[in-house]
Design an enzyme around this catalytic site. Structure first.
Site, mmCIF file in Angstrom:
data_model
loop_
_atom_site.group_PDB
_atom_site.id
_atom_site.type_symbol
_atom_site.label_atom_id
_atom_site.label_comp_id
_atom_site.label_asym_id
_atom_site.label_seq_id
_atom_site.Cartn_x
_atom_site.Cartn_y
_atom_site.Cartn_z
ATOM 1 N N HIS A 69 4.573 -3.228 -2.801
ATOM 2 C CA HIS A 69 5.791 -3.966 -2.506
ATOM 3 C C HIS A 69 6.927 -2.953 -2.534
ATOM 4 C CE1 HIS A 69 8.448 -7.566 -2.581
ATOM 5 N NE2 HIS A 69 9.287 -6.642 -3.005
ATOM 6 N N CYS A 70 7.608 -2.810 -1.425
ATOM 7 C CA CYS A 70 8.649 -1.790 -1.325
ATOM 8 C C CYS A 70 10.035 -2.418 -1.431
ATOM 9 C CB CYS A 70 8.518 -1.044 0.003
ATOM 10 S SG CYS A 70 9.639 0.354 0.126
#
Lengths: 145, 525
Positions: B224-225
Site C-alpha cells: 500500500h503506497c
C-alpha cells in the site's frame, strides 16, 4: 442483463432450491481456471461430460484472454506509448474475450441448462472466484426431477 | 455469552438470503421513484470514490497531494528558472552567432561546455515537458484505478465455504492436517498456502493479500503506497513502476540541468556562492532530496519485476533459499525478459468490482464486515448491522478495560495464522526494505527509509497504519480483530470457541504486536 432476465423468468415459476459453486483451480498458478471436478449435487440434473465440457471451454476462453504472446505485448507497448489513452477508444483484448464468454454462457444457459432447471452465472459477476450454478425446483412444470 | 451470541449471529448471516429476497418487492417500488444507486455507493471496503465511481482511492489521500505538490513545484521551478536562464540563452546565442559567422566573447565561454553545445535548445524543455506529463499521467493512473480488489463473497458463497470447511474438519485423527482455514495447492512444484480471509469470506488466491488500510483483498498485492494514495496490485503495478521510473528520469533531468546551471555560474563566482545566489537552488534542493530515494526505489522494483516477485513476497522471503533449500519462485517465467514483458506488457485484467454498475434488486450483496463499512451499506442491511453494532460496542468496552494489560500479555490471535514475520524489519514503508535486501545500492539508501520514517513519526496514526503495510496478510483489518476476543465464535462460525484457534503458537510474536497495536488503536476510536 440477460441472465437476470432469465432468473426473473424462472423465478416466476420455480424456486431456488440450492446453489452449487465450482471453485477456482490454482494448480496452474494465478491464471483464471475453474475446477473441472463434477459437483455431486448435479449428478441427477445434468450429464457429467456436458458439464465438464462447458467448464473446460470456459477455462480455454479465460486462458485465451490472459495469454501472453506477441499480440498482448504489442497491445501493451502501444498502450504504454500512448500513455494508456488508447483504451479510451478501443477495448482491451481481455474485455473482448470477456464479452465472448458472456455470450457463451448465455448460449449454454438457453440451450442446455435452463431446460434442466439450472442457471450458470457468469464468473465475472462473482469476481472470477466461482462459477455459480443455481438449481431451480420446478413448481409448475415438473421437469428435471 | 459468546456461545449465545454465536448462534444468533450465524442465523443472522444465513438469514440474509431470505431477508433480501423478500425485501426487493418493497424496495423495487422505492427504486422506481429514486435514482438507481451504483455499486460503489455500497462498496464495503475503506475506499473513497470520486467522479461517480470512476476514481477509486484509499481513505488517506493527504500524502498523495503532497506527492503531487512536490512534483509540480519542483518541475514548475525548473521550467520557470531554467527556461529564462543562462544555459538556454547561452546556447541560443551561440547558434545565432554561428549562423552570422560572428563569435561574441560571451558565447566563447559557452564553448567550454561540451554537452550544452551539442544539445538542441528546443529539445530540452520539450523533453522535460513530455517527461513531466508522462509522470503525472502514470501517477494519476496508479492512484485512481482499481488495484485489483477482489469483491467479497456473497452470503451464499460464504455459507457454502463454511460447509466445506466444516466437512473438512469433521473426522479428527492423528497425522498432519493443515489448519481448517488454510488450503494447500501445488503450483509448479511449490506448495503454496491459500489463507482464508475472515473479512472477505474467501480463500485468497495465490499472491493476493488483504490490505488492512483499504480493508480489501487485492490480487497480486505489492504494497500500500501512501505516496500514490492507493494499494499497488495486479492492475496498477505497471503504472506505479512507470511512474517511479519516469520520475527518476525527470529528477535526474532536472538535477543535471540545475547542476549545469550552477557550474556555469560558478565560472564567474565560486561554486558555493553560485549555489547560494542562484534561484536554481530551489529545484536543486527539491530534486536532490528525492533523487536517491526514487532511484533506489526504481532499482528495487526493477529487480522485483525481473524476478517476478512482489514487495510483499520479497520482504517475507517467501521464495528465498534461506527458508528452504529447494525454495524457488513458482511464478517466475525463468527468463528476465519474459518476466519484465509479462509484468509491463501483459494483458490488463478488467476491474472485478464493477463500481459503476447499478445495484440490481435481486443481486446478492456481499457479506458485510461489521467495522466502519456500515456507512457504505444500504438501508436493507440495517437489521443485520444492529446486531453487529451491539457486538462492536461491547467489544470496545472490553478493549478499553483490557488495553494496558494486553500490551504485555501472551499472544492472542485469529485462527489461521501464517509464517512468522521478519519482525522489526516490517517497521516503516516497504521502500525501507531496500537496505537489508539490496546491499549493492548506494549508501545514501537509508535516506529513503529516513524520509519514509520521518513521515511516519510526524503522524502517529500513519505510523500505526504504515506498520501494517508490509504485513497486511498477517494483519487483517482492525475491524475483525476486536471480534477476536468476545466474539471469537462469530469469527469461527463454529458452535464453540476452539482455544486452538484463539491462542496461536508462540511463533506469532510479530502478528501479536500487530494485532495488539490494532486492538489498542481501535479502543481509542
Amino acid at each position: 442483463m440477460a441472465e437476470t432476465h432469465n432468473l426473473q423468468d424462472l423465478q416466476h415459476q420455480a424456486a431456488v432450491a440450492s446453489k452449487v459453486y465450482v471453485q477456482r483451480d490454482y494448480n496452474s498458478g494465478t491464471i483464471c481456471r475453474f475446477q473441472t471436478k463434477f459437483p455431486s449435487e448435479l449428478e441427477s440434473r445434468v450429464d457429467r461430460q456436458q458439464f465438464e465440457e462447458t467448464i473446460q471451454t470456459l477455462n480455454n476462453l479465460y486462458a485465451e484472454a490472459e495469454k501472453i504472446g506477441g499480440k498482448s505485448y504489442l497491445e501493451g507497448c502501444l498502450a504504454c506509448m500512448t500513455a494508456y489513452t488508447i483504451f479510451l477508444c478501443m477495448e482491451t483484448h481481455y474485455e473482448k474475450v470477456l464479452k465472448k464468454i458472456a455470450r457463451f454462457i448465455k448460449e449454454q444457459n438457453e440451450k442446455i441448462y435452463a431446460p434442466l432447471g439450472l442457471l450458470l452465472t457468469d464468473p465475472i459477476e462473482r469476481g472470477l472466484r466461482v462459477v455459480e450454478i443455481t438449481i431451480f425446483e420446478d413448481r409448475s412444470i415438473g421437469s428435471g426431477r | 455469552m459468546h456461545l449465545g451470541l454465536d448462534e444468533p449471529m450465524r442465523e443472522c448471516q444465513y438469514n440474509q438470503i431470505c431477508t433480501r429476497n423478500s425485501s426487493p418487492m418493497e424496495t423495487s417500488g422505492h427504486k422506481k421513484k429514486r435514482t438507481p444507486r451504483r455499486k460503489w455507493q455500497i462498496f464495503p471496503g475503506r475506499n473513497r470514490f470520486y467522479c461517480n465511481g470512476r476514481v477509486m482511492m484509499a481513505r488517506q489521500t493527504g500524502v498523495f497531494y503532497l506527492t503531487l505538490v512536490l512534483i509540480m513545484v519542483t518541475s514548475g521551478l525548473f521550467f520557470a528558472f531554467e527556461w529564462n536562464n543562462p544555459p538556454f540563452q547561452m546556447v541560443t546565442e551561440l547558434r545565432f552567432r554561428q549562423a552570422d559567422g560572428i563569435y561574441s566573447t560571451q558565447s566563447t565561454v559557452n564553448l567550454c561546455c561540451p554537452f550544452l553545445a551539442s544539445n538542441l535548445t528546443p529539445a530540452i524543455p520539450v523533453i522535460g515537458g513530455v517527461l513531466f506529463v508522462f509522470v503525472l499521467g502514470m501517477l494519476f493512473r496508479a492512484s485512481f484505478s482499481d488495484p485489483g480488489v477482489l469483491p467479497r463473497a456473497t452470503p451464499d458463497e460464504a455459507a457454502d465455504l463454511e460447509r466445506q470447511i466444516d466437512a473438512a474438519n469433521g473426522p479428527s485423527g492423528p497425522g498432519y492436517r493443515p489448519p481448517p482455514r488454510i488450503r494447500e495447492v501445488v503450483i509448479n512444484g511449490q506448495t503454496v498456502k491459500l489463507k482464508y480471509c475472515f473479512t472477505c469470506k474467501i480463500f485468497r488466491p495465490p499472491r493476493a493479500s488483504h490490505c488492512s488500510l483499504c480493508d480489501n483483498c487485492v490480487e497480486r498485492f505489492d504494497h500500500h503506497c501512501p505516496w500514490v494514495g492507493n494499494c499497488v496490485g495486479k492492475r496498477n503495478y505497471r503504472f506505479f513502476y512507470l511512474f517511479i521510473l519516469s520520475l527518476s528520469f525527470l529528477t535526474v533531468f532536472i538535477f543535471a540541468f540545475v547542476i549545469t546551471h550552477v557550474i556555469l555560474r560558478s565560472n564567474r563566482t565560486g561554486f558555493l556562492s553560485a549555489l547560494k545566489d542562484s534561484p536554481a537552488r530551489y529545484p536543486f534542493t527539491g530534486a536532490e532530496c528525492v533523487l536517491w530515494s526514487i532511484l533506489g526505489l526504481s532499482g528495487f522494483h526493477t529487480y522485483l519485476i525481473s524476478s517476478n516477485q512482489t514487495t510483499n513476497e520479497d520482504i517475507k522471503g517467501s521464495w528465498s533459499t534461506k527458508r528452504a533449500k529447494d525454495n524457488y519462485n513458482p511464478y517466475s517465467y525463468g527468463n528476465i525478459l519474459t518476466n519484465c514483458c509479462a509484468a509491463l506488457c501483459g494483458p490488463l485484467p478488467p476491474s472485478l468490482i464493477d463500481r459503476r454498475g447499478f445495484i440490481q434488486p435481486d443481486t446478492p450483496q456481499p457479506v458485510l464486515h461489521s467495522n466502519g463499512s456500515s456507512m457504505y451499506t444500504s438501508t436493507q442491511l440495517h437489521t443485520h448491522m444492529c446486531d453487529q453494532e451491539h457486538c462492536i460496542q461491547s467489544t470496545k468496552l472490553v478493549l478499553q478495560a483490557a488495553a494496558t494489560p494486553l500490551l504485555h500479555s501472551d499472544p492472542v490471535m485469529m485462527g489461521g495464522g501464517g509464517p512468522p514475520l521478519p519482525g522489526k524489519s516490517s517497521l516503516g514503508d516497504p521502500c525501507a526494505s531496500l537496505a537489508p535486501s539490496q546491499p549493492s545500492l548506494p549508501s545514501s539508501m537509508p535516506g529513503l527509509g529516513c524520509a519514509g520514517d520521518m513521515l511516519i513519526l510526524r503522524d502517529p496514526d500513519t505510523h500505526c497504519h504504515h506498520h501494517h503495510f508490509v504485513s497486511p496478510e498477517e494483519t487483517p483489518s482492525p475491524g475483525p480483530m476486536p471480534l477476536t476476543l468476545p466474539c471469537a465464535a462469530h469469527m469461527t462460525h463454529g458452535g464453540h470457541i476452539n482455544p486452538a484457534q484463539l491462542y496461536g503458537p508462540a511463533s506469532q510474536d510479530s502478528l501479536h504486536e500487530d494485532s495488539v497495536r490494532g486492538l489498542v488503536k481501535l479502543s481509542s476510536v
